[in-house]
Structure formats: structure tokens, C-alpha cells
Design an enzyme around this catalytic site. Sequence first.
Site, PDB file in Angstrom:
ATOM      1  N   TYR A  23       0.813  -1.220   0.000  1.00 56.68           N
ATOM      2  CA  TYR A  23       0.000   0.000   0.000  1.00 56.68           C
ATOM      3  C   TYR A  23       0.842   1.264   0.000  1.00 56.68           C
ATOM      4  O   TYR A  23       2.030   1.239   0.254  1.00 56.68           O
ATOM      5  CB  TYR A  23      -1.067  -0.004   1.076  1.00 56.68           C
ATOM      6  N   GLU A  24       0.181   2.359  -0.378  1.00 58.97           N
ATOM      7  CA  GLU A  24       0.837   3.647  -0.646  1.00 58.97           C
ATOM      8  C   GLU A  24       1.859   3.529  -1.772  1.00 58.97           C
ATOM      9  O   GLU A  24       2.832   4.272  -1.832  1.00 58.97           O
ATOM     10  CB  GLU A  24       1.505   4.219   0.616  1.00 58.97           C
ATOM     11  N   GLY A  25       1.612   2.613  -2.689  1.00 62.87           N
ATOM     12  CA  GLY A  25       2.504   2.399  -3.819  1.00 62.87           C
ATOM     13  C   GLY A  25       3.426   1.226  -3.565  1.00 62.87           C
ATOM     14  O   GLY A  25       4.215   1.236  -2.623  1.00 62.87           O
TER      15      GLY A  25
END
Length: 573
Positions: free
Chosen positions: A429-431
Site C-alpha cells: 500500500y501507498e505504492g
Amino acid sequence: MADTSAYVPPVDDYAFLFAEAFGTDLVARATSGALSAEDAVDALSAAGELASEVLAPLNASGDREGVTVFDGQAKTPAGFPEAYRAIVEAGWITAEAPESAGGDGLPALVQAGLGEMWNAANTAFALCSALNTGAIHALDAYASDDLREQYLTRLVSGEWTGTMNLTEPQAGTDLGAIRTMATPNDDGTWAVKGQKIFITWGDHDVAENIVHLVLARTPDAPEGAKGISLFVVPKFLPDAAGNPGERNAVTTVSVEHKLGIHGSPTCVLEYEGATGFLVGELHGGLAGMFVMMNSARVGMGLQATGISDRAYQRARAYAQERMQGAVLDRPAGTPIAEHPDVRRLLLSMASEISAMRALGVHVGDLFDRATDADSLRLAELFVPIFKGWTTEEALRITSDAIQVHGGMGFIEESGAPQHYRDARIMPIYEGTTAIQSNDLIGRKVIRDGGATVGRVLGETAEAIATLERLDHPVAARTAARLERARASAEEATAQLIAFGMTRDAYAVSVPYLMLLGFVAGGLMHARILAATLAHDAQTDADARRIREADAYGVYHLSRVAGLAEVVAAGEIA
């Protein structure tokens, strides 16, 4: 046997990092003397007490209980609402908000310590305030005065919480594929319609309102990412007095059933013509969202450090009391912590956690001092490295913690599996790590011909020279190992730049990111070691830091040469 679930906040380590490791009082420098390292340590001590006594006891129970939904309302595990009120009443939400938003503006380097401790104590719970912090930064940067007064002030006080709404069933990484639509209303508001998935803390019962920051398209918007706008969509529309009033047309369809972070309500949200308010310029939504995203990415590095240390503390406590088999060259009754391989595992874990912790402080310090384009470029270089390297290594560390437990580590009752399960989402998550590494090589290495990376490698060379001047065997060994790693990083960077923006470069972007992460960790240990060896009398903590620097060089700097070879190969045809 000792309580292996107890959490001990690393306040003394932060005291050393703030005041000594980097050659100055970092806190005093960041605040022009308004606060000192001693002040920051006092704050961390208070936060650590709350983390260990209030948040940590809810970690395992929250994992077991999870989140439920009744009549469209998500209910968090027992104790979570009370814990959130304790955080708010102690002033920690406001403390971490920037002064420009009405907060206390604690330096980012101090927030590094807070972020680690909140996440070590209870990762699922800590995600709530992490998302809130990101929303505060986005609204502080782009919201109108009306939105600041109505929504930002409530987020800063902690009365309300914030979320980030990007992902849709057909649009994960590809934000240009977003279909959620915002249609203008006659009163200047917008009607938002669409479905968002994987929304962390998208619905809950710990605060009275939730401020969703939602990416959506507008009629006749340009195709792709250039046509995306950002909207505030509250769960409850404020009444005339500014308090939560009518329920907005946002429905909690379900909560996701996840591998880990069970206490965090990850929601599917349906927007059914919900009233929204434009944030910033029309079609300028990505700018606001990336402010929030960058805040979250640094936060993920702190989360990875925290969960790694919690897993390590549990494994160490178990190993120090568990008796199993005769220990080579040790007397009868020696616990498994002295088995050579268990000792190796624990030293490897501890050495890397210390590097991660110091890097978090260093990144915070760089942002605190980023007053011009050059200093900001240096700070931003570390965002994908810090996020990607720490989250990937957290998986190895939490896995090693299970290994230290042996068969008990595979049993949920031991507590060790939860840390591994909770950590698994972090490189996603968050890339994902590949998104971090693509950003690193495309925007921050190849684009400037490696100049910014060269600054880091130059600082590494200076740290090596400092160690070489010290009359100590560990300093000499660390200098030699770090020099080999630095040279490998220099060669890998040159090769990457030679590849240019080609498949060869992007095929090895993750190994390159990890390579720089290990070198950065080595730079942190070089500074820690130099400061430690400056002490006239060596304490137990000093001996530990010297041992960890030695271990990091053996177990982790040695990995750089192999990663450099991977980078040199490019894409395998």
C-alpha cells in the site's frame, strides 16, 4: 517466563539519535532552539508510556476480534474508541499537525519517534492517525479558507478523522482509470457517485465524523490522470453550527477480510450522489493527493520500523528464556538466545532495526531543513528508498522473529505470526515497491544524471574517512565494508544512467532501490559508531551499538555487491 508481548519503547535510542549520532542537537537545530533533544525525549517518554500501556494491550485482542459492520456502520475492536480518545486528549494529533494548519508543528524528526512507537504498539490502530495526518497535510496545502475552517480545524483537533480514497475495482495503481464521477450542483457543491475500495479506516466508531478525500472525474474532464480532481466528502454534513448533521450519501458496503491488520477497518465505500467540495483547482487533484501520499509513504517507513522492533523484542524475550538443547560452548541451562544461529538472527534483526530507526530520524531532519530546491531534492530522494527498503526488510525481520520461536512461531498463540501478517501489506500500500523504485530511478536518479545520489555517496565517503581515523577494529572493518558498498552503489548508479529510460533500467529498479537502502543503513551505522566511540567510557548501550555496526556490515552491507550485479545485468531476455 517473561511476558513476550510487552512493548518497551526505544526512548534511549532516540535520545542518542537526537543529541549525539549526527554531531549536533537535531531538535534544537530544527526549532531554532525553541525545543531541545531533552525536550523531545521527554515528549517521547510520555508517548511511549501511552503506547505501551494503552495501545499495545489492544494489539492482539484487536487482531482476534477484527472489525464488524452493523446497519452500514463499522465497529472497531473493544477498547479502540477509548484509546483514540486518550490519544486526542493527550494532544498527540494536534502536536503532529503543522503550525500552518493550526497544530503544534513538532519537527518531523521527532515525529519519526512517535510514528515508530504508535505502530510498534498497535499497527492497525496507528493507521487511523497516519491517514489523518496525510489529510491534514493535503488540506493545509490546497484547501480554501472555508474548507480549512470547517474541516481542517476538526482534523487537527482530532475530533474528526481523515481518509484517502483512490482505489476502485478497475483502478489500483492506474489512477487515470478512475470512474468515480463528480457532477456540479447549483449551489457550488458537487454530487459524487462511484465506488472506492481498500479505504483504510474508511468507516469506524472512534470519532464523530470522517472527512473523505476523494479522487473523481468531472464532466468533460480530460482523459487520464490529468482529468482527476480532489474533493472533500464528509460522512456527516456539518449543520449550521459546524457539527455533524445529516448523513451524507456514503454507504459502507463492507469491510475487507484481510491477511493482517485486522483491527483496521479497510472499507468498500459507495458514493451515491454524496455532497462533495472541491479541493484546490479543477483537474488538479493529483497534486493534493500526492501531498497526502508522500506523507503516508514516510509514515510507512516508520510503521515498518515499529513493527520490526516489536517482532524483535518478542523474539528476543522468548529466546532469552527458552531452554532447548545443549548450547555449544555454553554451560547447561543456557537459553536458546546463545545458540550460534539464533544469536545471528537476533543480531541481524537488531542491527537493521537500528539502521532503519536512524534513517527515519535522518529523513525527518532533511525535511525539517528543506528550505530550497536542492535540499528538498535530497529529502525527496529518500522517500521511496525509506518506504521501499524498510517495508521489504520488515517482512524478513518479522519472518526471522517467527524462526527464532521455532515451532511456536507458527502458532498464533505466540503472537509472532501477527507481526508477519500485519507487515505483509506494507510493501504494497501507498505504492508498491516497484512504484517506489520507478519513481526513484525515473524522477530522482536518471533525470538529474545521478547528481543527488552522488551527494549521498559523497557523504558516505566522508563518514568512511571519519571511521578510518579512529583507532578501533570495528571502525576499521565498518569503513572497509562501507567503502566496498559505496563503490558498488556508484557503479550501479552509472550503469542505471547508461541504461536510460529503458526496460533494462526499470527491470532492475527494485534491486537498485534496495541497494541504496542498504548503503543508507550503512551510513547511519557509520555515524552511530563514530559518535559512540567518542565516549570516554563505554556503557552497555555503547557496546551494543558497536556490536550492531559490526553485524550490519557482515549481514547487510555484504548484500550490496550482489544487488549491484543484478543491476548491471538489466532485463534478462
